[in-house]
Design a protein around this motif. Structure first.
Motif, PDB file in Angstrom:
ATOM      1  N   LEU A   1       0.833  -1.204   0.000  1.00 25.58           N
ATOM      2  CA  LEU A   1       0.000   0.000   0.000  1.00 25.58           C
ATOM      3  C   LEU A   1       0.873   1.261   0.000  1.00 25.58           C
ATOM      4  N   LEU A   2       1.888   1.216   0.814  1.00 21.85           N
ATOM      5  CA  LEU A   2       2.831   2.336   0.897  1.00 21.85           C
ATOM      6  C   LEU A   2       3.526   2.532  -0.446  1.00 21.85           C
ATOM      7  N   GLU A   3       3.934   1.416  -1.044  1.00 15.61           N
ATOM      8  CA  GLU A   3       4.639   1.462  -2.318  1.00 15.61           C
ATOM      9  C   GLU A   3       3.755   2.089  -3.398  1.00 15.61           C
ATOM     10  N   ARG A   4       2.485   1.644  -3.426  1.00 15.41           N
ATOM     11  CA  ARG A   4       1.567   2.173  -4.431  1.00 15.41           C
ATOM     12  C   ARG A   4       1.344   3.674  -4.220  1.00 15.41           C
ATOM     13  N   GLY A   5       1.152   4.049  -2.970  1.00 13.64           N
ATOM     14  CA  GLY A   5       0.943   5.467  -2.633  1.00 13.64           C
ATOM     15  C   GLY A   5       2.121   6.315  -3.084  1.00 13.64           C
ATOM     16  N   LEU A   6       3.321   5.810  -2.856  1.00 12.63           N
ATOM     17  CA  LEU A   6       4.519   6.565  -3.237  1.00 12.63           C
ATOM     18  C   LEU A   6       4.649   6.677  -4.751  1.00 12.63           C
ATOM     19  N   GLU A   7       4.322   5.576  -5.440  1.00 10.87           N
ATOM     20  CA  GLU A   7       4.397   5.621  -6.907  1.00 10.87           C
ATOM     21  C   GLU A   7       3.423   6.649  -7.463  1.00 10.87           C
ATOM     22  N   GLU A   8       2.205   6.627  -6.911  1.00  3.68           N
ATOM     23  CA  GLU A   8       1.205   7.605  -7.362  1.00  3.68           C
ATOM     24  C   GLU A   8       1.680   9.019  -7.078  1.00  3.68           C
ATOM     25  N   TYR A   9       2.241   9.197  -5.895  1.00  3.30           N
ATOM     26  CA  TYR A   9       2.746  10.519  -5.509  1.00  3.30           C
ATOM     27  C   TYR A   9       3.804  11.000  -6.510  1.00  3.30           C
ATOM     28  N   GLU A  10       4.766  10.097  -6.798  1.00  4.15           N
ATOM     29  CA  GLU A  10       5.883  10.503  -7.653  1.00  4.15           C
ATOM     30  C   GLU A  10       5.408  10.852  -9.058  1.00  4.15           C
ATOM     31  N   GLU A  11       4.439  10.079  -9.519  1.00  2.15           N
ATOM     32  CA  GLU A  11       3.899  10.342 -10.856  1.00  2.15           C
ATOM     33  C   GLU A  11       3.181  11.689 -10.900  1.00  2.15           C
ATOM     34  N   LEU A  12       2.376  11.915  -9.892  1.00  2.00           N
ATOM     35  CA  LEU A  12       1.547  13.112  -9.848  1.00  2.00           C
ATOM     36  C   LEU A  12       2.370  14.382  -9.637  1.00  2.00           C
ATOM     37  N   HIS A  13       3.415  14.276  -8.818  1.00  2.00           N
ATOM     38  CA  HIS A  13       4.147  15.484  -8.432  1.00  2.00           C
ATOM     39  C   HIS A  13       5.506  15.614  -9.105  1.00  2.00           C
ATOM     40  N   GLY A  14       5.891  14.608  -9.872  1.00  2.00           N
ATOM     41  CA  GLY A  14       7.171  14.671 -10.560  1.00  2.00           C
ATOM     42  C   GLY A  14       8.349  14.865  -9.615  1.00  2.00           C
ATOM     43  N   HIS A  15       8.226  14.327  -8.438  1.00  2.00           N
ATOM     44  CA  HIS A  15       9.291  14.459  -7.426  1.00  2.00           C
ATOM     45  C   HIS A  15       9.550  13.076  -6.865  1.00  2.00           C
ATOM     46  N   SER A  16      10.783  12.567  -7.100  1.00  2.00           N
ATOM     47  CA  SER A  16      11.000  11.229  -6.545  1.00  2.00           C
ATOM     48  C   SER A  16      11.875  11.293  -5.308  1.00  2.00           C
ATOM     49  N   LEU A  17      11.431  10.532  -4.338  1.00  2.00           N
ATOM     50  CA  LEU A  17      12.134  10.477  -3.055  1.00  2.00           C
ATOM     51  C   LEU A  17      13.078   9.295  -3.072  1.00  2.00           C
ATOM     52  N   LYS A  18      14.195   9.436  -2.369  1.00  2.00           N
ATOM     53  CA  LYS A  18      15.129   8.312  -2.305  1.00  2.00           C
ATOM     54  C   LYS A  18      14.778   7.435  -1.111  1.00  2.00           C
TER      55      LYS A  18
END
Ligand SMILES: Nc1ncnc2c1ncn2[C@@H]1O[C@H](COP(=O)(O)OP(=O)(O)O)[C@@H](O)[C@H]1O
Ligand SMILES: [Mg+2]
Length: 280
Positions: free
Chosen positions: A189-206
């Motif tokens: 769930l966390l992984e999916r949330g982060l992927e959606e976040y990164e796609e939507l905001h164009g900001h990838s977290l390490k």
């Protein structure tokens, strides 16, 4: 350069706060760093961990919390957005927001410190249609907190405007996992949330990796830790074991780190912190 790390898991009770507080303390005390811990969980456990009830009440009465960063008064809004322009508005004063939770001395000289921006119960129903609110934490940290070495954000276990604010403000994230069946279910769930976040905001977290917490001897812990590792998650070599000594560290972190009887558990947090530093 200040490094901002979000401590996140979609599940409550997995040791997010305990890990955030202990890492922050160790970085200040043993690595002489300037640390800011930002508590954005409405349950304000990190705040309670680090400061006494009286100090919390006093701060709540007279000063500001994370709530005021996300919902600034008109005045504060203007002074943050215009802090580089010459205007007559009162500049935002960081001291109004922080509690100086610990200072670490070496030969009477301050060598490290741990400051806290406390959370507030007011965040429980935090919902707003106001545009751009999710960027306010980042803006505040960028503009007011760049003198810290590390900023650690202790998150609530929800996907909300609060976690979104933390993601936007952070360069790294760290995932504590308690190796039991229910807790490991939150990981996809966390992984999916982060992927959606990164796609939507164009900001990838390490991703700094998974830290296993409250590990007890036995087959269940072993099995789950192995399955998390084999499903591709980068996991810290060291973990934090389950012990009432850790749970009791909330009473006094100084004692937790000073008493020989706690050594096994305090050393675990120190190793985790060292590994974290190696990754940054
Ligand atoms: N290593 C540990 N051993 C025993 N109890 C722990 C340990 N780490 C945390 N706890 C306890 O487990 C509970 C949940 O931990 P907490 O850090 O508050 O989790 P979260 O922030 O994810 O909700 C707290 O009561 C805490 O004292
Ligand atoms: Mg917590």
């Amino acid at each position: 350069m200040t490094k901002v790390i979000t401590v996140i898991n979609m599940k409550g009770g997995v040791g997010k706060t305990t890990l955030s507080v202990n890492i922050s303390y160790i970085l200040g005390r043993y690595h002489s760093k300037k640390i800011l811990l930002v508590d954005i969980d409405p349950q304000f456990n990190a705040t309670q961990y680090l400061v006494g009830q009286n100090e919390i009440l006093n701060h709540f009465e007279n000063k500001k919390t994370v709530y005021d960063i996300l919902m600034p008064s008109k005045e504060d809004e203007i002074s943050l957005s215009s802090s580089r322009k010459k205007t007559k508005s009162q500049p935002i004063n960081l001291d109004d927001y922080i509690i100086k939770a610990r200072t670490f001395l070496l030969r009477n000289r301050v060598v490290g410190n741990l400051d806290l921006i406390p959370s507030s119960l007011k965040l429980i129903n935090f919902e707003t249609n106001k545009r751009g609110v999710e960027n306010l934490l980042k803006k505040f940290l960028d503009e007011k907190c760049s003198h810290y070495d590390y900023i650690i954000i202790d998150c609530p276990p929800t996907l909300s405007l609060l976690t979104l604010s933390a993601y936007l403000a952070s360069e790294y994230y760290l995932i504590p996992i308690k190796p039991d069946y229910l807790s490991s279910l939150g990981l996809p769930l966390l992984e999916r949330g982060l992927e959606e976040y990164e796609e939507l905001h164009g900001h990838s977290l390490k991703n700094l990796g998974v830290v296993f917490t409250m590990v007890s001897a036995g087959k269940v812990s072993e099995e789950i830790m192995t399955s998390v590792k084999t499903s591709g998650w980068d996991c810290f070599k060291d973990h934090s074991s389950h012990s009432t000594k850790v749970a009791k560290s909330i009473k006094s972190l100084n004692n937790f780190y000073s008493y020989a009887a706690n050594k096994r558990y305090s050393e675990e947090f120190k190793s985790i912190t060292q590994e974290l530093l190696n990754k940054l």
